[in-house]
Enzyme design. Structure first.
Site, PDB file in Angstrom:
ATOM      1  N   GLY A 271       0.795  -1.214   0.000  1.00 29.95           N
ATOM      2  CA  GLY A 271       0.000   0.000   0.000  1.00 29.95           C
ATOM      3  C   GLY A 271       0.828   1.265   0.000  1.00 29.95           C
ATOM      4  CG  MET A 272       2.269   2.681   2.858  1.00 24.69           C
ATOM      5  SD  MET A 272       2.891   2.895   4.517  1.00 24.69           S
ATOM      6  CE  MET A 272       1.506   2.297   5.455  1.00 24.69           C
TER       7      MET A 272
ATOM      8  CE  LYS B 121       9.603  -0.517   1.651  1.00 21.30           C
ATOM      9  NZ  LYS B 121       9.700  -0.974   3.057  1.00 21.30           N
TER      10      LYS B 121
ATOM     11  CG  ASP C   1       4.846  -5.238   9.587  1.00 18.78           C
ATOM     12  OD1 ASP C   1       3.962  -6.072   9.881  1.00 18.78           O
ATOM     13  OD2 ASP C   1       4.974  -4.753   8.449  1.00 18.78           O
TER      14      ASP C   1
END
Length: 191
Positions: A30-31, A52, A161
């Site tokens: 999503g990011m 990334k 996470d």
């Protein structure tokens, strides 16, 4: 690099971004999105890397950009065989990206999906693999939490996470933790 190399959307001309040639997108969230790429040097030198990149719709969000930069600044301080190494934080036009170690393998989520089958009942991860991966992830998290910065200050990094998608397992059996984007750290710019 061949004609199949990807370009960041909105980039014109060459499939290169700085010294990096994009080869294929290997993940998207999503990011951010992650590309398999090559760092290209003189005399045909190439090193596989992962890139990334913040998604284009988030580059105007200054808080998110700070978090992305924090991720790179935190993770680059972690030198451990079970943590994906960070090589560079760079900008190409509006694109901000992190260059990191490319792990030739699969994430744990993909491995579990394959083993368990579509209905989730076919099989289980062999106990030896599960124990091996768990030990390596624990080693990585221990290192992150007790690591010290360049001036000796404790970093106190907590990943926050650890999910199967953030545990990479190479085809050679190496286990690497990635994505410190949500990490809690003593010296983080954005809390």
């Amino acid at each position: 690099m061949g004609p199949n190399a990807l370009r960041f959307p909105r980039m014109s001309g060459s499939p290169k971004t700085g010294q990096y040639v994009l080869l294929e997108r290997v993940g998207m969230g999503g990011m951010a999105e992650v590309f398999r790429a090559a760092s290209v040097g003189v005399e045909g030198f190439e090193r596989p890397v992962a890139i990334k990149r913040i998604l284009p719709n988030l580059t105007a969000d200054h808080e998110f950009v700070k978090m992305f930069v924090d991720e790179a600044k935190i993770a680059v301080q972690l030198q451990h065989p079970n943590i994906v190494a960070i090589f560079d934080l760079a900008r190409e036009d509006e694109d901000l990206f992190i260059t990191m170690e490319y792990v030739h393998g699969k994430d744990l989520r993909a491995i579990l999906d394959k083993v368990q089958g579509k209905d989730g009942r076919e099989g289980r991860l062999p106990i030896e693999v599960a124990v091996h991966a768990t030990m390596k992830v624990a080693d990585a998290l221990h290192h992150a939490h007790f690591a010290h910065g360049p001036t000796g200050q404790p970093l106190h990094i907590i990943h926050r996470d650890i999910s199967p998608q953030n545990v990479l397992i190479s085809f050679d059996g190496e286990v690497k933790v990635t994505d410190f984007g949500l990490a809690k750290a003593a010296r983080r710019a954005v809390q």
